[in-house]
Design a protein around this motif. Structure first.
Motif, PDB file in Angstrom:
ATOM      1  N   PRO A   1     -10.563  10.148  -0.652  1.00  0.00           N
ATOM      2  CA  PRO A   1      -9.514   9.440  -1.389  1.00  0.00           C
ATOM      3  C   PRO A   1      -9.201   8.109  -0.717  1.00  0.00           C
ATOM      4  O   PRO A   1      -9.149   8.012   0.507  1.00  0.00           O
ATOM      5  N   ARG A   2      -9.016   7.098  -1.526  1.00  0.00           N
ATOM      6  CA  ARG A   2      -8.712   5.770  -1.005  1.00  0.00           C
ATOM      7  C   ARG A   2      -7.444   5.241  -1.636  1.00  0.00           C
ATOM      8  O   ARG A   2      -7.208   5.417  -2.823  1.00  0.00           O
ATOM      9  N   VAL A   3      -6.680   4.548  -0.823  1.00  0.00           N
ATOM     10  CA  VAL A   3      -5.421   3.960  -1.249  1.00  0.00           C
ATOM     11  C   VAL A   3      -5.559   2.440  -1.177  1.00  0.00           C
ATOM     12  O   VAL A   3      -6.023   1.909  -0.171  1.00  0.00           O
TER      13      VAL A   3
ATOM     14  N   HIS B   1      -3.230   9.343   9.477  1.00  0.00           N
ATOM     15  CA  HIS B   1      -3.280  10.651   8.818  1.00  0.00           C
ATOM     16  C   HIS B   1      -4.581  10.821   8.033  1.00  0.00           C
ATOM     17  O   HIS B   1      -4.636  11.578   7.067  1.00  0.00           O
ATOM     18  N   ASP B   2      -5.605  10.077   8.472  1.00  0.00           N
ATOM     19  CA  ASP B   2      -6.943  10.166   7.875  1.00  0.00           C
ATOM     20  C   ASP B   2      -6.955   9.846   6.386  1.00  0.00           C
ATOM     21  O   ASP B   2      -7.700  10.448   5.608  1.00  0.00           O
ATOM     22  N   ILE B   3      -6.110   8.910   5.994  1.00  0.00           N
ATOM     23  CA  ILE B   3      -6.091   8.433   4.611  1.00  0.00           C
ATOM     24  C   ILE B   3      -6.690   7.041   4.620  1.00  0.00           C
ATOM     25  O   ILE B   3      -6.122   6.114   5.218  1.00  0.00           O
ATOM     26  N   TYR B   4      -7.854   6.898   4.008  1.00  0.00           N
ATOM     27  CA  TYR B   4      -8.592   5.639   4.011  1.00  0.00           C
ATOM     28  C   TYR B   4      -7.889   4.619   3.115  1.00  0.00           C
ATOM     29  O   TYR B   4      -7.545   4.917   1.967  1.00  0.00           O
ATOM     30  N   CYS B   5      -7.668   3.418   3.645  1.00  0.00           N
ATOM     31  CA  CYS B   5      -6.959   2.371   2.917  1.00  0.00           C
ATOM     32  C   CYS B   5      -7.774   1.102   2.813  1.00  0.00           C
ATOM     33  O   CYS B   5      -8.519   0.752   3.731  1.00  0.00           O
ATOM     34  N   VAL B   6      -7.608   0.427   1.701  1.00  0.00           N
ATOM     35  CA  VAL B   6      -8.070  -0.940   1.532  1.00  0.00           C
ATOM     36  C   VAL B   6      -6.829  -1.735   1.157  1.00  0.00           C
ATOM     37  O   VAL B   6      -5.835  -1.174   0.694  1.00  0.00           O
ATOM     38  N   THR B   7      -6.878  -3.037   1.388  1.00  0.00           N
ATOM     39  CA  THR B   7      -5.679  -3.838   1.160  1.00  0.00           C
ATOM     40  C   THR B   7      -5.997  -5.068   0.328  1.00  0.00           C
ATOM     41  O   THR B   7      -7.136  -5.513   0.243  1.00  0.00           O
TER      42      THR B   7
ATOM     43  N   ASP C   1      -3.835  -8.953  -0.769  1.00  0.00           N
ATOM     44  CA  ASP C   1      -2.646  -9.775  -0.508  1.00  0.00           C
ATOM     45  C   ASP C   1      -1.977 -10.306  -1.766  1.00  0.00           C
ATOM     46  O   ASP C   1      -1.015 -11.062  -1.686  1.00  0.00           O
ATOM     47  N   SER C   2      -2.475  -9.924  -2.937  1.00  0.00           N
ATOM     48  CA  SER C   2      -1.873 -10.367  -4.197  1.00  0.00           C
ATOM     49  C   SER C   2      -2.285  -9.414  -5.310  1.00  0.00           C
ATOM     50  O   SER C   2      -3.246  -8.639  -5.168  1.00  0.00           O
ATOM     51  N   GLY C   3      -1.577  -9.523  -6.429  1.00  0.00           N
ATOM     52  CA  GLY C   3      -1.944  -8.725  -7.586  1.00  0.00           C
ATOM     53  C   GLY C   3      -3.327  -9.079  -8.091  1.00  0.00           C
ATOM     54  O   GLY C   3      -4.095  -8.204  -8.502  1.00  0.00           O
ATOM     55  N   GLU C   4      -3.663 -10.360  -8.056  1.00  0.00           N
ATOM     56  CA  GLU C   4      -4.983 -10.801  -8.512  1.00  0.00           C
ATOM     57  C   GLU C   4      -6.090 -10.189  -7.654  1.00  0.00           C
ATOM     58  O   GLU C   4      -7.099  -9.699  -8.173  1.00  0.00           O
ATOM     59  N   ALA C   5      -5.915 -10.221  -6.350  1.00  0.00           N
ATOM     60  CA  ALA C   5      -6.907  -9.638  -5.441  1.00  0.00           C
ATOM     61  C   ALA C   5      -6.997  -8.126  -5.661  1.00  0.00           C
ATOM     62  O   ALA C   5      -8.081  -7.550  -5.612  1.00  0.00           O
ATOM     63  N   ALA C   6      -5.864  -7.496  -5.919  1.00  0.00           N
ATOM     64  CA  ALA C   6      -5.852  -6.053  -6.166  1.00  0.00           C
ATOM     65  C   ALA C   6      -6.636  -5.718  -7.434  1.00  0.00           C
ATOM     66  O   ALA C   6      -7.416  -4.760  -7.445  1.00  0.00           O
ATOM     67  N   LEU C   7      -6.450  -6.492  -8.487  1.00  0.00           N
ATOM     68  CA  LEU C   7      -7.166  -6.241  -9.734  1.00  0.00           C
ATOM     69  C   LEU C   7      -8.679  -6.397  -9.538  1.00  0.00           C
ATOM     70  O   LEU C   7      -9.464  -5.612 -10.083  1.00  0.00           O
ATOM     71  N   ARG C   8      -9.076  -7.385  -8.735  1.00  0.00           N
ATOM     72  CA  ARG C   8     -10.508  -7.548  -8.438  1.00  0.00           C
ATOM     73  C   ARG C   8     -11.053  -6.320  -7.707  1.00  0.00           C
ATOM     74  O   ARG C   8     -12.144  -5.843  -8.004  1.00  0.00           O
ATOM     75  N   LYS C   9     -10.277  -5.802  -6.744  1.00  0.00           N
ATOM     76  CA  LYS C   9     -10.734  -4.614  -6.005  1.00  0.00           C
ATOM     77  C   LYS C   9     -10.795  -3.396  -6.923  1.00  0.00           C
ATOM     78  O   LYS C   9     -11.714  -2.586  -6.825  1.00  0.00           O
TER      79      LYS C   9
ATOM     80  N   ALA D   1     -13.563   3.953  -6.366  1.00  0.00           N
ATOM     81  CA  ALA D   1     -13.150   4.877  -5.312  1.00  0.00           C
ATOM     82  C   ALA D   1     -11.684   4.742  -4.924  1.00  0.00           C
ATOM     83  O   ALA D   1     -11.275   5.297  -3.922  1.00  0.00           O
ATOM     84  N   ILE D   2     -10.893   4.040  -5.685  1.00  0.00           N
ATOM     85  CA  ILE D   2      -9.467   3.903  -5.373  1.00  0.00           C
ATOM     86  C   ILE D   2      -8.705   4.940  -6.193  1.00  0.00           C
ATOM     87  O   ILE D   2      -8.800   4.975  -7.414  1.00  0.00           O
ATOM     88  N   ASP D   3      -7.956   5.787  -5.472  1.00  0.00           N
ATOM     89  CA  ASP D   3      -7.272   6.910  -6.099  1.00  0.00           C
ATOM     90  C   ASP D   3      -5.756   6.739  -6.204  1.00  0.00           C
ATOM     91  O   ASP D   3      -5.097   7.550  -6.852  1.00  0.00           O
ATOM     92  N   LEU D   4      -5.211   5.725  -5.531  1.00  0.00           N
ATOM     93  CA  LEU D   4      -3.762   5.514  -5.516  1.00  0.00           C
ATOM     94  C   LEU D   4      -3.486   4.056  -5.194  1.00  0.00           C
ATOM     95  O   LEU D   4      -4.171   3.467  -4.358  1.00  0.00           O
ATOM     96  N   LEU D   5      -2.497   3.501  -5.855  1.00  0.00           N
ATOM     97  CA  LEU D   5      -2.080   2.122  -5.623  1.00  0.00           C
ATOM     98  C   LEU D   5      -0.677   2.123  -5.041  1.00  0.00           C
ATOM     99  O   LEU D   5       0.221   2.779  -5.577  1.00  0.00           O
ATOM    100  N   ILE D   6      -0.504   1.413  -3.927  1.00  0.00           N
ATOM    101  CA  ILE D   6       0.825   1.185  -3.351  1.00  0.00           C
ATOM    102  C   ILE D   6       1.040  -0.315  -3.398  1.00  0.00           C
ATOM    103  O   ILE D   6       0.247  -1.079  -2.842  1.00  0.00           O
ATOM    104  N   THR D   7       2.093  -0.757  -4.074  1.00  0.00           N
ATOM    105  CA  THR D   7       2.327  -2.183  -4.201  1.00  0.00           C
ATOM    106  C   THR D   7       3.754  -2.566  -3.886  1.00  0.00           C
ATOM    107  O   THR D   7       4.691  -1.822  -4.170  1.00  0.00           O
TER     108      THR D   7
END
Length: 147
Positions: A27-29, A49-55, A57-65, A71-77
């Motif tokens: 799972p990736r956040v 806690h062994d939770i893999y994260c990617v980050t 810096d903006s909504g635009e960058a998040a949409l591209r990711k 493989a992204i299972d959860l969004l924290i914004t």
């Protein structure tokens, strides 16, 4: 810790990938915040806690990711960001093929109208900064079916 000692988001993600390997089933956040320190703190809390994260810096960058990685299972914004806020990001996600993606909002500055708008967008939870690390980890693990 001096600025030169802190890894950039890309460096931390590459290091995490090297350590954990390319386990596409993990799972990736995706953490989105225009404040680098906030992104790093949230990622480090979850990494512990062994939770893999990617980050991002903006909504635009998040949409591209989100478009480039299934493989992204959860969004924290964050709610308030310099270039487009968290609510705009969530609206874009809800209008996409990732509409069912669970979302957690974190904010240091929110009002009742924001909270109501977030609930209408079917967010999982709305956490206020400073973040309660225990509550964050419990919430994320529950959403990722790790608890």
């Amino acid at each position: 810790m001096a600025d030169s000692d802190i890894l950039s988001d890309a460096e931390r993600e590459a290091l995490n990938e090297a350590i954990h390997g390319p386990d596409l089933m993990a799972p990736r956040v995706l953490i989105v915040d225009d404040d680098a320190d906030s992104r790093q703190i949230l990622a480090e809390i979850l990494d512990l806690h062994d939770i893999y994260c990617v980050t991002a810096d903006s909504g635009e960058a998040a949409l591209r990711k989100l478009e480039s990685s299934v493989a992204i299972d959860l969004l924290i914004t964050d709610l308030r960001m310099a270039h487009g806020g968290g609510l705009d990001l969530i609206r874009s996600v809800r209008a996409s093929d990732r509409a069912a993606l669970p979302v957690i909002i974190v904010s240091g500055n929110a009002n009742v109208r924001d909270a109501i708008a977030a609930m209408h967008l079917k967010v999982v939870d709305f956490l206020l900064k400073p973040i309660d690390a225990v509550k964050l980890v419990e919430l994320v693990k529950r959403e990722l079916h790790m608890a």
